[in-house]
Design a protein around this motif. Structure first.
Motif, PDB file in Angstrom:
ATOM      1  N   CYS A   1      57.849  -8.009  18.786  1.00 54.16           N
ATOM      2  CA  CYS A   1      57.996  -9.082  17.789  1.00 54.16           C
ATOM      3  C   CYS A   1      59.383  -9.038  17.148  1.00 54.16           C
ATOM      4  O   CYS A   1      60.030 -10.080  16.979  1.00 54.16           O
TER       5      CYS A   1
ATOM      6  N   VAL B   1      58.037 -13.611  12.254  1.00 51.98           N
ATOM      7  CA  VAL B   1      57.941 -12.546  13.260  1.00 51.98           C
ATOM      8  C   VAL B   1      58.426 -11.215  12.705  1.00 51.98           C
ATOM      9  O   VAL B   1      57.991 -10.150  13.159  1.00 51.98           O
TER      10      VAL B   1
ATOM     11  N   LEU C   1      50.933 -15.212  16.388  1.00 48.83           N
ATOM     12  CA  LEU C   1      51.608 -15.439  17.675  1.00 48.83           C
ATOM     13  C   LEU C   1      50.968 -16.582  18.440  1.00 48.83           C
ATOM     14  O   LEU C   1      51.655 -17.381  19.083  1.00 48.83           O
TER      15      LEU C   1
ATOM     16  N   ALA D   1      58.038 -12.227  23.577  1.00 52.73           N
ATOM     17  CA  ALA D   1      56.896 -12.571  22.719  1.00 52.73           C
ATOM     18  C   ALA D   1      55.572 -12.277  23.419  1.00 52.73           C
ATOM     19  O   ALA D   1      54.604 -11.841  22.791  1.00 52.73           O
TER      20      ALA D   1
END
Length: 572
Positions: free
Chosen positions: A420, A496, A367, A436
């Motif tokens: 996610c 993701v 991330l 996010a």
């Protein structure tokens, strides 16, 4: 006297410890800058094939701006029906354009030869966001477009090497000396990177920097926290992570104002030299000195701390019995990693914790390194990504005391994983960024908890080696994170999706671990094997809240912590 008892006499977190600790926390900020700098050092720049014959044409006779002129040249060198993101647009051009004079509206399709060729004269880069990056410096595009991810994976190989090498060296030569070596290597390699003449020079010195970077963070954590009293130690461990977040946000500010990659590299290296100014005032690790039998040096440091804290010390500080006990502990049998896998319950828990460390690191860096893909200003997204860690770390301190380690970690990991997955269905822009950041909040908090939880679950004889082997699995995840991000070429949401599914899976596996809040922790391998299976044998002896304060009084966790830091295995 035991060292924890000595800290009780001079103050668990007095003025002396605060001065040392906060000076060392500065390293947490500089480490963060280098750990995540690749986001901006390798900032992606739109590009197209260079046509050398057109270099001197600035389009001023047609009253075009620089951007309009570049766009016109792009349109004249490739087919109109290709988008800027298309590989054909960025890596091929009409072969005939090398023989044509440029003018607005030029269309090579009006000529007989419309064959496309690969860029044979280099590339032209869009410098509207980045004035330069390693992408433009070393032409990491087209057939070399994955090399920036390779460089970041090799950076994490360096992190793995540093966590082993510097921890081992500090056991032999002392924390303070090896911290100086790590700072020296960190600063020299940081400067060398800024003047890299080639991609491989850059990559190799980034590996060296990563190794030293990990050594600096590891040793700063050890020296700082082992001089802190038992009841303050957990909070102190969280505070250095907050400084890491500060460095995270400072990197976004540096990058916003400095758009040349090599100047940015110099800017984030410069603060390292501040630490050299503090270095003469940093003490050696008292616990390390005691473990090596150098009690006279340890006594001098303890007396200095007592003077600064205005505290009185009993005489003698170390009795002959204390010294004999320490010598006996040093010569005793040391547990090995094999002991973690001899019995079924310990084996399953070890594998469970290794997987959780792996997933936490994979998702955290996945991330952090992909903020430029959120569809908003990369500097704002990156800054927010660092800022969200503040409430994450603070919330987990209270969560683990009120809800327990197991349920807190389960909630943070599953919540982060769901966030996610939700980004897959959220449009690019502010909403995707918000979702996010919820995921980043969850994974940051669980990252802080996983070390605490692991240290409590492993029995004392294998606690240090258990945390060490879990940390190894985390370093492997760091190596894989940049590679997984490349899967967006296959399907954009693929990375993701992996992060979300693995985070949820790891969170669910946490439920198979026993709770440790309010429990008397295992001190032998036998107790570790039975822990959580026969509740009556592990009846709570203390109040369930503020477990660390109670454990500090009993000495269970802190004796193990002493062993861990003496062996250089505390790795965050």
């Amino acid at each position: 006297m035991k060292f924890d008892a000595i800290l009780g006499e001079i103050g668990e977190f007095g003025l002396y410890q605060k001065l040392v600790y906060y000076a060392l926390c500065i390293n947490g900020a500089t480490v963060a800058c280098h750990m995540l700098a690749q986001v901006f050092l390798a900032g992606h720049m739109s590009h197209s094939c260079k046509v050398s014959a057109w270099d001197n044409e600035d389009c001023s006779r047609w009253d075009y701006t620089a951007e309009q002129c570049m766009e016109a040249k792009h349109n004249a060198s490739v087919p109109f029906n290709y988008t800027k993101e298309d590989n054909m647009f960025q890596c091929y051009k009409y072969g005939i354009v090398d023989e044509l004079d440029f003018h607005p509206g030029l269309d090579p399709e009006n000529y007989n030869n419309t064959d496309l060729i690969r860029c044979n004269q280099g590339w032209v880069y869009d410098k509207s966001q980045y004035k330069s990056s390693i992408i433009s410096e070393f032409d990491l595009v087209c057939s070399h477009k994955d090399r920036d991810s390779l460089a970041q994976s090799l950076f994490f190989v360096g992190v793995l090497i540093g966590s082993v090498v510097f921890g081992g060296l500090s056991d032999i030569y002392g924390r303070r000396k090896i911290l100086f070596v790590a700072l020296l290597v960190q600063s020299v390699s940081g400067l060398a990177i800024a003047f890299s003449p080639s991609y491989w020079f850059y990559t190799i010195f980034r590996m060296i920097l990563a190794s030293a970077n990990m050594g600096v963070f590891l040793l700063s954590f050890i020296i700082g926290t082992e001089f802190v009293g038992p009841s303050k130690r957990v909070i102190a461990g969280i505070v250095i992570m907050i400084f890491f977040s500060i460095g995270y946000m400072l990197l976004a500010l540096f990058a916003y104002f400095i758009r040349e990659w090599w100047i940015l590299q110099l800017a984030i290296t410069a603060p390292i030299f501040i630490m050299f100014a503090f270095f003469p005032f940093l003490p050696e690790s008292v616990r390390w000195l005691i473990s090596k039998g150098r009690t006279e040096e340890a006594t001098r440091i303890i007396k200095k701390a007592a003077d600064v804290n205005k505290a009185k010390l009993p005489e003698p500080i170390f009795t002959p019995e204390d010294i004999k006990e320490q010598e006996a502990a040093a010569t005793g049998r040391q547990a090995t990693a094999i002991d973690l896998f001899r019995t079924p319950n310990l084996r399953i828990r070890t594998l469970n914790l290794m997987f959780n460390w792996f997933v936490n690191t994979l998702v955290y860096y996945g991330l952090s390194l992909s903020t430029s893909d959120l569809g908003v200003n990369v500097y704002i997204a990156f800054f927010i990504s660092g800022a969200v860690e503040f409430p994450a770390y603070i919330s987990c301190i209270f969560a683990i005391e009120y809800f327990g380690r197991k349920w807190s970690m389960f909630g943070y990991m599953v919540g982060g994983g769901i966030a996610c997955l939700c980004t897959i269905f959220t449009p690019i822009g502010a909403w995707r960024t918000t979702v996010a950041m919820i995921g980043k909040f969850g994974i940051s908090a669980s990252f802080a908890i996983v070390y605490i939880y692991s240290a409590e679950l492993f029995p004392t004889p294998v606690r240090s080696v258990g945390v060490g082997i879990c940390s190894m699995s985390a370093r492997i995840a760091g190596i894989l994170a940049p590679i997984i991000l490349l899967l967006d070429d296959t399907w954009e949401p693929f990375p993701v999706l992996i992060f979300g599914v693995m985070s949820i899976a790891a969170g669910l596996l946490v439920l198979f671990l026993p709770e440790t809040r309010g429990e008397q922790l295992p001190e032998t391998l036998e107790e570790g094997e039975m822990f959580g299976t026969k509740p009556k044998e592990y009846e709570v002896k203390t109040e369930p809240r503020f477990q660390y304060k109670n454990d500090a009084n009993s000495g269970v966790i802190n004796q193990a912590f002493d062993q861990e830091i003496e062996q250089g295995k505390v790795i965050s």
